[in-house]
Design an enzyme around this catalytic site. Structure first.
Site, PDB file in Angstrom:
ATOM      1  CG  ASP A   1      39.561  38.312  29.404  1.00  0.00           C
ATOM      2  OD1 ASP A   1      39.226  38.892  30.959  1.00  0.00           O
ATOM      3  OD2 ASP A   1      39.846  36.833  29.476  1.00  0.00           O
TER       4      ASP A   1
ATOM      5  CD  GLU B   1      44.617  42.700  37.881  1.00  0.00           C
ATOM      6  OE1 GLU B   1      44.251  42.581  36.841  1.00  0.00           O
ATOM      7  OE2 GLU B   1      44.745  42.858  38.948  1.00  0.00           O
TER       8      GLU B   1
END
Length: 269
Positions: free
Chosen positions: A60, A49
Site C-alpha cells: 500500500d 472493497e
C-alpha cells in the site's frame, strides 16, 4: 450465482462498468467507518472493497498506510471488521463486499474460523495481496468451498507464462493493477490499459476491474469505457485524512463516490 456474479451480470446487461470503492475498515473510527460503508451503495458504489487493517501493509501507498494506522489506533480488529459487515448486511443484502488485505491477520485469527465467520457475516470475496496461487490450499480453497470468491491481482509484470497459473482458480472478478508498485501511485494510460485488458481476456472470462491511480470522475469514465470495473481507493481514503472531523469525513467520501459514480455511468458503452 454469487452476489459478485449477479452484480457484474446486471451491469453488463445495463451496458456499463462497475464502480468498485475501497475504504479501510475502522478509518477514521468504527462508527464513522460503518456510516461510510452503509452510505456507499446509495452514493453509487456497485461493489465495496473493505480493507482489513494490518501493521505491515507493504503493497500500500502512503494514503492507505496512514488509513490503516488511523484504524488500528482507533482499535479496529479483524473481529470488528467482520462485525461491520454483519451490521451492513442488516440493511443491504445486494451490494457485494470484498475483504482486502494480508494473510497474517487471517492466519492469526484461524483460517477455518475466519472463513466460517466471513461467510456468516455476508462477505462475498477476498483479495489477499501476499498469498500467491502456490499457497491456494491455505485460504483460497477453503474460502471457495464456502462460497466466498477468491480474487486475484494481476499487474503489468504478470507475463503470459504466469497468467494462467494466477487466473486458474480465480473467481468473482480479476483485479488488474494498472501501475506496478504501491497503491495510489501514478496512473496508467488508456492505451496501456486497453492492451492489458485484451491480453487478460485471452486467458479468462471473468469480469476485469482496473485500479490503482484512478482519482477523478474523468479518469474513472475513461477506464469505465474499457473495463468491467473501475476501482478507486486512495482518492476516497485521502478525503478521510483531509477531513476536520468524522462527520466531514463521511460527507466528503460519499460526495466523491457520487461524483465518481456519475463519471462511470456517463461512460455507458
Amino acid at each position: 450465482m454469487s452476489r459478485l456474479e449477479q452484480r457484474f451480470a446486471e451491469l453488463k446487461a445495463e451496458g456499463r462498468s462497475a464502480l468498485v470503492t475501497f475504504v479501510t475498515a475502522g478509518d477514521p473510527g468504527y462508527d464513522a467507518s460503518l456510516e461510510i460503508l452503509k452510505g456507499l451503495p446509495a452514493a453509487g458504489a456497485d461493489v465495496i472493497e473493505l480493507g482489513m487493517p494490518f501493521t505491515d501493509p507493504m503493497a500500500d501507498g502512503v494514503a492507505i498506510q496512514l488509513a490503516t494506522l488511523r484504524a488500528l489506533e482507533a482499535g479496529q480488529t479483524l473481529a470488528k471488521t467482520l462485525q461491520m459487515v454483519r451490521e451492513f448486511r442488516v440493511g443491504n443484502q445486494t451490494t457485494p463486499i470484498v475483504l482486502m488485505g494480508y494473510y497474517n491477520p487471517i492466519h492469526r485469527f484461524g483460517v477455518e474460523q475466519f472463513v466460517a465467520e466471513a461467510k456468516e457475516a455476508g462477505v462475498d470475496g477476498l483479495i489477499i495481496v501476499d498469498l500467491p496461487p502456490e499457497h491456494d490450499a491455505e485460504l483460497a480453497t477453503p474460502a471457495q468451498a464456502a462460497g466466498i470468491d477468491f480474487i486475484r491481482l494481476t499487474t503489468p509484470t504478470t507475463d503470459d507464462a504466469r497468467l494462467p497459473r494466477v487466473l486458474e482458480r480465480s473467481s468473482g472478478f480479476v483485479y488488474y493493477v494498472s501501475v506496478a508498485g504501491v497503491t495510489g501511485a501514478g496512473s496508467a494510460t488508456t492505451e496501456h490499459v486497453t492492451e492489458a485488458i485484451a491480453r487478460l481476456r485471452r486467458h479468462t472470462d471473468l469480469p476485469i476491474s482496473v485500479g490503482f491511480g484512478i482519482r477523478t470522475p474523468e479518469q474513472a469514465a475513461a477506464i469505465a469505457r474499457l473495463a468491467d470495473g473501475v476501482v478507486v481507493g486512495s482518492a476516497l481514503v485521502d478525503k478521510i485524512a483531509q477531513a476536520k472531523d468524522a462527520g466531514q469525513a463521511v460527507k466528503d467520501v460519499l460526495s466523491l463516490c457520487s461524483a465518481l459514480a456519475d463519471g462511470v455511468r456517463a461512460a455507458r458503452v
